[in-house]
Design a protein around this motif. Structure first.
Motif, PDB file in Angstrom:
ATOM      1  N   ILE A 192     -10.165  10.145  -1.149  1.00 13.21           N
ATOM      2  CA  ILE A 192     -11.164   9.960  -2.201  1.00 13.21           C
ATOM      3  C   ILE A 192     -11.358   8.492  -2.572  1.00 13.21           C
ATOM      4  N   VAL A 193     -10.656   7.599  -1.911  1.00 12.52           N
ATOM      5  CA  VAL A 193     -10.828   6.166  -2.165  1.00 12.52           C
ATOM      6  C   VAL A 193     -10.694   5.431  -0.837  1.00 12.52           C
ATOM      7  N   ASP A 194     -11.514   4.416  -0.658  1.00  8.21           N
ATOM      8  CA  ASP A 194     -11.548   3.661   0.593  1.00  8.21           C
ATOM      9  C   ASP A 194     -10.372   2.683   0.634  1.00  8.21           C
ATOM     10  N   PRO A 195      -9.452   2.828   1.595  1.00  5.52           N
ATOM     11  CA  PRO A 195      -8.314   1.904   1.677  1.00  5.52           C
ATOM     12  C   PRO A 195      -8.737   0.447   1.813  1.00  5.52           C
ATOM     13  N   ASN A 196      -9.822   0.175   2.540  1.00  2.00           N
ATOM     14  CA  ASN A 196     -10.274  -1.204   2.723  1.00  2.00           C
ATOM     15  C   ASN A 196     -10.622  -1.848   1.383  1.00  2.00           C
ATOM     16  N   LYS A 197     -11.215  -1.053   0.487  1.00  2.00           N
ATOM     17  CA  LYS A 197     -11.552  -1.576  -0.837  1.00  2.00           C
ATOM     18  C   LYS A 197     -10.298  -1.921  -1.622  1.00  2.00           C
ATOM     19  N   VAL A 198      -9.301  -1.038  -1.574  1.00  2.00           N
ATOM     20  CA  VAL A 198      -8.072  -1.262  -2.340  1.00  2.00           C
ATOM     21  C   VAL A 198      -7.341  -2.495  -1.832  1.00  2.00           C
ATOM     22  N   PHE A 199      -7.225  -2.649  -0.512  1.00  2.00           N
ATOM     23  CA  PHE A 199      -6.544  -3.821   0.036  1.00  2.00           C
ATOM     24  C   PHE A 199      -7.328  -5.098  -0.291  1.00  2.00           C
ATOM     25  N   SER A 200      -8.650  -4.993  -0.307  1.00  2.00           N
ATOM     26  CA  SER A 200      -9.471  -6.143  -0.690  1.00  2.00           C
ATOM     27  C   SER A 200      -9.205  -6.544  -2.136  1.00  2.00           C
ATOM     28  N   ASP A 201      -9.072  -5.536  -3.028  1.00  2.00           N
ATOM     29  CA  ASP A 201      -8.808  -5.820  -4.440  1.00  2.00           C
ATOM     30  C   ASP A 201      -7.408  -6.369  -4.664  1.00  2.00           C
ATOM     31  N   VAL A 202      -6.470  -6.004  -3.796  1.00  2.00           N
ATOM     32  CA  VAL A 202      -5.135  -6.595  -3.890  1.00  2.00           C
ATOM     33  C   VAL A 202      -5.232  -8.112  -3.718  1.00  2.00           C
ATOM     34  N   ASP A 203      -5.994  -8.534  -2.734  1.00  2.00           N
ATOM     35  CA  ASP A 203      -6.135  -9.967  -2.464  1.00  2.00           C
ATOM     36  C   ASP A 203      -6.996 -10.673  -3.507  1.00  2.00           C
ATOM     37  N   LEU A 204      -8.014  -9.958  -4.017  1.00  2.10           N
ATOM     38  CA  LEU A 204      -8.939 -10.592  -4.956  1.00  2.10           C
ATOM     39  C   LEU A 204      -8.428 -10.591  -6.399  1.00  2.10           C
ATOM     40  N   CYS A 205      -7.733  -9.537  -6.802  1.00  6.58           N
ATOM     41  CA  CYS A 205      -7.371  -9.370  -8.211  1.00  6.58           C
ATOM     42  C   CYS A 205      -5.953  -9.816  -8.542  1.00  6.58           C
ATOM     43  N   LEU A 206      -5.044  -9.690  -7.595  1.00  7.24           N
ATOM     44  CA  LEU A 206      -3.645 -10.055  -7.853  1.00  7.24           C
ATOM     45  C   LEU A 206      -3.401 -11.462  -7.328  1.00  7.24           C
ATOM     46  N   ILE A 207      -3.165 -12.367  -8.252  1.00  9.47           N
ATOM     47  CA  ILE A 207      -2.955 -13.771  -7.897  1.00  9.47           C
ATOM     48  C   ILE A 207      -1.460 -14.015  -7.754  1.00  9.47           C
ATOM     49  N   ALA A 208      -1.044 -14.380  -6.542  1.00 14.01           N
ATOM     50  CA  ALA A 208       0.381 -14.532  -6.253  1.00 14.01           C
ATOM     51  C   ALA A 208       0.726 -15.994  -5.990  1.00 14.01           C
ATOM     52  N   ASP A 318     -17.257   1.747  -1.415  1.00  8.31           N
ATOM     53  CA  ASP A 318     -16.576   2.708  -0.552  1.00  8.31           C
ATOM     54  C   ASP A 318     -17.516   3.252   0.517  1.00  8.31           C
ATOM     55  N   ASP A 319     -16.946   3.618   1.647  1.00  8.83           N
ATOM     56  CA  ASP A 319     -17.711   4.317   2.668  1.00  8.83           C
ATOM     57  C   ASP A 319     -18.196   5.657   2.111  1.00  8.83           C
ATOM     58  N   ASP A 320     -19.345   6.142   2.616  1.00  8.47           N
ATOM     59  CA  ASP A 320     -19.985   7.344   2.076  1.00  8.47           C
ATOM     60  C   ASP A 320     -19.043   8.540   2.020  1.00  8.47           C
ATOM     61  N   ARG A 321     -18.228   8.723   3.061  1.00 10.64           N
ATOM     62  CA  ARG A 321     -17.418   9.938   3.126  1.00 10.64           C
ATOM     63  C   ARG A 321     -16.369   9.979   2.035  1.00 10.64           C
ATOM     64  N   TYR A 322     -15.863   8.818   1.597  1.00 13.10           N
ATOM     65  CA  TYR A 322     -14.881   8.807   0.513  1.00 13.10           C
ATOM     66  C   TYR A 322     -15.514   9.238  -0.803  1.00 13.10           C
ATOM     67  N   ILE A 323     -16.745   8.815  -1.013  1.00 13.54           N
ATOM     68  CA  ILE A 323     -17.441   9.186  -2.255  1.00 13.54           C
ATOM     69  C   ILE A 323     -17.807  10.671  -2.230  1.00 13.54           C
ATOM     70  N   SER A 324     -18.255  11.161  -1.075  1.00  9.78           N
ATOM     71  CA  SER A 324     -18.571  12.591  -0.951  1.00  9.78           C
ATOM     72  C   SER A 324     -17.321  13.439  -1.163  1.00  9.78           C
ATOM     73  N   ASN A 325     -16.203  12.996  -0.607  1.00 11.38           N
ATOM     74  CA  ASN A 325     -14.938  13.711  -0.816  1.00 11.38           C
ATOM     75  C   ASN A 325     -14.540  13.701  -2.294  1.00 11.38           C
ATOM     76  N   LEU A 326     -14.786  12.589  -2.956  1.00  6.69           N
ATOM     77  CA  LEU A 326     -14.456  12.481  -4.380  1.00  6.69           C
ATOM     78  C   LEU A 326     -15.255  13.486  -5.199  1.00  6.69           C
ATOM     79  N   TRP A 327     -16.563  13.558  -4.954  1.00  9.61           N
ATOM     80  CA  TRP A 327     -17.410  14.495  -5.687  1.00  9.61           C
ATOM     81  C   TRP A 327     -17.017  15.938  -5.376  1.00  9.61           C
ATOM     82  N   GLN A 328     -16.697  16.215  -4.114  1.00  6.84           N
ATOM     83  CA  GLN A 328     -16.287  17.569  -3.752  1.00  6.84           C
ATOM     84  C   GLN A 328     -14.977  17.946  -4.441  1.00  6.84           C
TER      85      GLN A 328
END
Length: 655
Positions: A192-208, A318-328
């Motif tokens: 229900i969530v795109d892994p690519n988005k989450v890994f992208s947010d790790v790099d963008l949001c968490l400042i190390a 997110d890719d379409d299928r993750y959003i469709s899975n989320l709604w389902q």
């Protein structure tokens, strides 16, 4: 210049909207009838009226009006509403009032005359419950109802985000645990969530700095749910539910936002990850109360951002299928909560007009099973139960459920015969089968209460479905565990990720199975049902049960499966699983509160009924009320505690 079209289309409005061919049948076209939509034709009624009446004289018209008026009055007299609206149970304790509808187990357990017998059984279960609480004190330390009065012990910093940075692991560790989650069977069954988005947010949001998280950057819009998805996954994997106070407080803030500015896709994903988590860990409250709260929050945000509209899919990262899975999943969770807690569906059909056309989860079977289409069918059954206008024909609904199982999955014999070394059944397919069997059982019990004629066979059918459900769930748990043990080794199997799907099914099904079966056993015993109590042990054979169940499912033939025989099979399946699961699997299962309570409840019930029933080769005897092993001889009905054991104060709804 082309001529304008004056002739109105004869297709119904829904087929026009969906751009489908309409067969124009009345009163409903085949497409609308199959999907459960309201079929409305947009035709020139005045023209039809003229065509149908222009040959009638004035006296004939008056007579025609009289006939139609009489027919409408007769139809109105027959429509007396839905009698199931009277089957509600209201619980009132300590100022908290809760209401449960006819499909809720609480509503059914209220009618059992063995309620007084449960009270002493409950005492033994409380001991098991208290032992679990001592070992899992982290599960109650930040529960939202009680945490308001607790001091906020944040590790460091001037804000929740500062404290959050102080408790997070290093950047490398975060990525390792995120990767572990996205590779797990738990994630792959829902996605229900795109892994690519989450890994992208790790790099963008968490400042190390040197690998350690020092600050959090969210940009101008302050979408905190981008970080919330990361911390939610870490709480399931890295922290193993032993969250630090900073993460608990952060998650509570995310759950409490009310402004429209918090309406993000990630907010919905955060809550639905929570829904998956509480179902996998057994924090549902037993009757689905905790799940309903999460689904309501997710749906309200989905409504705001138009998640149900296919046109919006391209607007998200997110890719379409993750959003469709989320709604389902939201639509599926709405059904599960409605059925479990006993309430009308939250999501109306207005949001589901092209639901079965979305590119969501697909499962290949010989019968071309479509999860989305089948989900709409199950929702239609529940909608009829909770309709305030028309009385549902429960016997027809039961036949429809049986027919749908056969047409979508075929005979269930291969599933019931599954061995521990066999490939586990597809999770979503099995969940759908279990929901169908549970609905058959529940509707059979309800029908037996409102229409006593034929109730004996209805109760036997309910018992068959419950025993079949029990076999399916326990077989699946053993098969999943054996598969993971083969892949990872005995000591590396994780209860959260590796057998969580088995626990998800257990938590979804077993509370209803055990309580409705006990209701059947106890009522049969109080009614002195003794046919079958002299069953010899050789007659209680799982292969014989599978053959009996297959006969029930595939034919209209009445089968003999009385309450005593059902109890014998209940004990056989429970004891076999308990004796064969082994210490390692037992330790993993005991991480779930709902499992240990349900297991102890089943064990206590078996002890109670073993005492009251004769040995398998002796005649039945009459209950001596003064010789009961628990010494309870009054009529203090214990209605709530039989289920309250599943709903304790450590449900950790917002953790």
């Amino acid at each position: 210049m082309p001529k304008s079209r004056n002739k109105p289309t004869r297709s119904c409005l829904m087929c026009q909207r969906r751009k489908k061919k309409c067969d124009r049948k009345a009163p409903s076209c085949s497409a609308c009838l199959k999907k459960g939509y309201e079929c409305i034709y947009n035709v020139n009624l005045q023209s039809q009226l003229v065509d149908g009446t222009k040959q009638l004289s004035k006296s004939q018209l008056i007579a025609k009006i009289g006939i139609l008026t009489s027919q409408l009055r007769e139809k109105s007299d027959k429509n007396t509403g839905n009698p199931l609206t009277k089957l509600w149970y209201t619980s009132s304790k300590y100022g908290r009032v809760l209401t449960y509808g006819p499909t809720s187990v609480r509503c059914l357990i209220k009618s059992s005359r063995m309620g007084w017998y449960y009270s002493e059984i409950w005492k033994t279960i409380k001991e098991k419950r208290n032992e679990w609480k001592k070992k899992h004190v982290h599960a109650i330390k930040m529960e939202e109802v009680y945490s308001v009065g607790n001091p906020i012990l944040l590790r460091s910093g001037n804000s929740v985000l500062d404290a959050l940075c102080g408790c997070l692991p290093s950047m490398d560790v975060i990525k390792v645990y995120l990767t572990s989650f996205f590779n797990s069977s738990l994630f792959k069954e829902f996605e229900i969530v795109d892994p690519n988005k989450v890994f992208s947010d790790v790099d963008l949001c968490l400042i190390a700095v040197n690998g350690e998280i020092k600050s959090i950057e969210l940009g101008n819009k302050k979408n905190y749910y981008r970080v919330g998805l990361i911390t939610k996954i870490l709480s399931m994997t890295y922290f193993h539910d032993k969250n630090t106070p900073a993460i608990d407080v952060f998650h509570k803030y995310l759950a409490s936002f009310e402004s429209a500015k918090s309406a993000h896709l990630e907010r919905i994903q955060f809550f639905m990850l929570k829904y998956i988590h509480i179902n996998a860990k057994g924090f549902t409250g037993g009757d689905g109360g905790n799940s309903l709260a999460v689904v309501s929050l997710a749906f309200s945000t989905a409504l705001q951002i138009g998640l149900f509209r296919r046109e919006t899919l391209k607007l998200f990262r997110d890719d379409d299928r993750y959003i469709s899975n989320l709604w389902q999943l939201i639509v599926q969770a709405d059904l599960e909560c409605s059925f479990s807690i006993g309430s009308a569906l939250l999501i109306s059909d207005d949001f589901l007009f092209d639901f079965d056309q979305s590119p969501g989860m697909t499962i290949e079977t010989e019968q071309n099973y479509s999860p989305a289409s089948y989900l709409l069918f199950l929702r239609k059954i529940i909608a009829e139960v909770y309709s305030t206008k028309n009385a549902p024909d429960l016997k027809v609904s039961i036949l429809q459920l049986k027919f749908s199982i056969l047409t979508n999955f075929g005979s269930l014999t291969p599933y019931l015969s599954q061995g521990i070394n066999d490939e586990p059944i597809n999770f979503h397919k099995l969940l759908t089968i279990l929901l169908s069997l549970q609905m058959i059982s529940n509707l059979s019990i309800i029908e037996s209460q409102i229409n006593p004629s034929g109730s004996k066979q209805l109760i036997q059918n309910a018992s068959l479905c419950h025993i079949a459900s029990l076999v399916l769930v326990l077989n699946y748990i053993r098969a999943v565990y054996n598969r993971q043990r083969t892949i990872k080794g005995t000591t590396n199997v994780d209860s959260c990720l590796d057998i969580s799907l088995g626990l998800y099914l257990h938590h979804t099904v077993l509370p209803r199975v055990t309580h409705e079966l006990v209701l059947i056993f106890s009522d049969a015993y109080m009614n002195r049902e003794d046919d079958g109590s002299a069953v010899v042990s050789s007659d209680v054979d799982l292969q014989k049960f599978i053959a009996t169940f297959d006969t029930y499912l595939q034919t209209d033939t009445d089968v003999s499966f009385n309450a005593v025989l059902a109890y014998r099979y209940f004990k056989l399946v429970h004891d076999t699983f308990k004796n064969e699961r082994g210490l390692e699997l037992d330790n993993l299962l005991n991480q779930s509160y709902l499992f240990i309570v349900s297991d102890e409840f089943s064990t206590s019930i078996i002890q109670a009924f073993d005492w009251s029933l004769p040995p398998t080769n002796q005649e039945s005897h009459i209950l001596d009320m003064n010789a009961l092993p628990y010494g309870i001889r009054d009529n203090d009905l214990f209605l709530d505690s039989a289920l309250d054991m599943f709903d304790d104060e450590f449900s950790t709804f917002f953790a």
